[in-house]
Motif scaffolding. Structure first.
Motif, short mmCIF file in Angstrom:
data_model
loop_
_atom_site.label_atom_id
_atom_site.label_comp_id
_atom_site.label_asym_id
_atom_site.label_seq_id
_atom_site.Cartn_x
_atom_site.Cartn_y
_atom_site.Cartn_z
N ALA A 1 0.85 -1.18 0.00
CA ALA A 1 0.00 0.00 0.00
C ALA A 1 0.88 1.23 0.00
O ALA A 1 2.07 1.17 0.33
N GLU A 2 0.25 2.35 -0.38
CA GLU A 2 0.92 3.64 -0.28
C GLU A 2 0.33 4.34 0.94
O GLU A 2 -0.79 4.06 1.33
N ASP B 1 4.47 10.26 -4.97
CA ASP B 1 5.61 9.43 -5.37
C ASP B 1 5.49 8.03 -4.78
O ASP B 1 5.89 7.04 -5.40
N ALA B 2 4.90 7.95 -3.59
CA ALA B 2 4.69 6.64 -2.96
C ALA B 2 3.73 5.80 -3.81
O ALA B 2 3.93 4.59 -3.98
N VAL B 3 2.70 6.44 -4.39
CA VAL B 3 1.77 5.72 -5.26
C VAL B 3 2.52 5.16 -6.46
O VAL B 3 2.36 3.99 -6.83
N ASN B 4 3.37 5.99 -7.07
CA ASN B 4 4.11 5.53 -8.25
C ASN B 4 5.00 4.34 -7.94
O ASN B 4 5.06 3.39 -8.72
N TYR C 1 -2.32 -4.92 -4.53
CA TYR C 1 -2.10 -3.52 -4.20
C TYR C 1 -3.37 -2.98 -3.55
O TYR C 1 -4.41 -2.87 -4.21
N LEU C 2 -3.28 -2.69 -2.28
CA LEU C 2 -4.47 -2.31 -1.50
C LEU C 2 -4.61 -0.77 -1.48
O LEU C 2 -4.01 -0.10 -0.65
N ILE C 3 -5.39 -0.25 -2.43
CA ILE C 3 -5.56 1.20 -2.54
C ILE C 3 -6.53 1.70 -1.47
O ILE C 3 -7.51 1.03 -1.14
N GLY C 4 -6.25 2.89 -0.94
CA GLY C 4 -6.94 3.37 0.26
C GLY C 4 -8.14 4.26 0.07
O GLY C 4 -8.80 4.61 1.04
#
Ligand SMILES: *Cc1c(COP(=O)(O)O)cnc(C)c1O
Length: 391
Positions: free
Chosen positions: A109-110, A169-172, A187-190
């Motif tokens: 995750a980001e 940048d963490a997402v990228n 990938y666990l998007i929040g």
């Protein structure tokens, strides 16, 4: 609430704007989610965890003293009472079960302020899955306690040293990791952002807020609220609440964005009201950008609202006038936080304080109306900022 089109569009917004290498992963995820939704075993597991682990249903509380003071009937949906202190767990619990259902052993995750990282590390520990959290170096410094929380929960926090070394940048970096490890990793998007099916899936997992709210409010008052109000960062707690009332034309849904210090460029996060169409993190939505189409830096006193984009479904609800969007300044949010603390003994998260702050700023407009506010989280995490800014 409506499903998106087959290609993942809510009206003119949404879709998938990602590297070719991710399309297969997204198709696979979409299929897995369709079948997960129909799987009785897993739906039962989710229900059990939501009640026995997370503490659902969360109550609706009528704020009697504050209501009297401002002549607005204020009802609070208490997501701040959920395990880990915010609505984020509704989504991470859903997605971690989906990860298990897909047979994957690792989640990534980001995180910006660390709230989503903590919620992800929590559920990874719950199911014994490996967990890596991408976090910008700047954010790691600013949010040291949350980094320690994630580590205590058994997650690894990976510093991101590229670009502005923050959330974007963490997402990228998380997306790059996902491309490399898609066989083993989810990938666990929040929030209700990212490429299809994420905005739809995350909304589904948060819709429990709206379903409960509608039932509880009717039981309490015999009627429906006049307004359902929530703060909007990416937009997941708001869509969760709105989804309970979308088929009730008498209930007006209001999303409140971060107005920052003032509505000057780079100093706010009023994406829906001031953004233009653009692509960020894999989907087409409204987006704060400059004349050249570069994503604008944003500012808000609350880290959870500090995001230049917004989920595509909000752009659609705005365009079709199914929901209204306003903003609340840093100052009003901080004021609202203190007001709720002193008048009701509840310290709200600074994110949630924006929803309340908007109502307090416009109390005459809502005189004698029944207003249901989603109190998305508790304010303990914001104490350092509150002390710095007001105490
Ligand atoms: C993360 C967060 C938000 C913003 O996220 P949404 O997806 O817009 O809901 C709001 N409130 C709290 C307490 C949060 O932690």
């Amino acid at each position: 609430m409506r499903r998106p089109s087959r290609k993942g569009y809510f009206g003119n917004y949404g879709g998938r704007f990602v590297a070719e290498t991710l399309i297969n992963a997204l198709d696979e995820l979409n299929q897995a989610y369709e079948s997960f939704r129909e799987n009785q075993d897993y739906q039962q597991k989710l229900k059990t965890l939501l009640s026995h682990y997370a503490g659902r249903p969360t109550p609706i509380y009528f704020a009697r003293r504050l209501s009297k003071k401002i002549s607005v009937n204020l009802y609070l949906k208490r997501e701040d009472l959920l395990h880990t202190g915010a609505h984020k767990l509704n989504n991470t619990l859903g997605q971690i079960l989906l990860t298990q259902y897909m047979g994957k052993k690792r989640v990534i995750a980001e995180t910006g302020a660390g709230q989503h990282g903590v919620a992800t590390a929590t559920v990874a520990a719950l199911l014994g899955l490996e967990c890596d959290i991408y976090m910008g170096e700047v954010d790691i410094e600013r949010q040291a306690p949350n980094v320690k929380r994630m580590e205590l929960l058994g997650a690894r926090v990976i510093p991101v040293k590229t670009g502005s070394r923050t959330l974007k940048d963490a997402v990228n970096e998380a997306l790059k990791d996902w491309v490399r490890n898609v066989q083993s990793t989810h990938y666990l998007i929040g929030s209700v952002v990212g490429p299809h099916p994420f905005p739809w899936m995350v909304r589904d997992f948060q819709s429990v807020i709206g379903k409960e709210s509608r039932r509880q409010f009717r039981k309490m008052t015999g009627a429906l609220p006049d307004y359902a109000v929530a703060c909007v960062g990416g937009g997941s707690n708001a869509l969760g609440l709105f989804s309970g009332f979308m088929n009730d034309p008498s209930v007006k849904c209001i999303g409140v964005e971060a107005g920052g210090r003032a509505l000057t460029p780079g100093d706010h996060a009023a994406t829906v009201t001031l953004g233009k169409k653009g692509v960020l993190h894999g989907s087409l939505s409204l987006l704060l950008q400059d004349e050249e189409g570069q994503v604008s830096p944003v500012h808000s006193v609350s880290a959870g609202l500090d995001y230049p984009g917004v989920g595509p479904e909000h752009s659609h609800l705005h365009e079709t006038k199914k929901a209204e969007y306003y903003h609340c300044s840093d100052e009003s949010a901080l004021q609202a936080c203190q007001t709720l603390a002193r008048w009701e003994g509840i310290i709200p998260a600074l994110e949630s304080s924006h929803a309340l702050g908007y109502i307090l700023d416009h109390q005459s407009r809502y005189k004698d109306k029944d207003v249901l506010i989603n109190l998305s989280g508790r304010g303990d995490k914001d104490l350092a900022i509150i002390i710095r800014e007001v105490l």
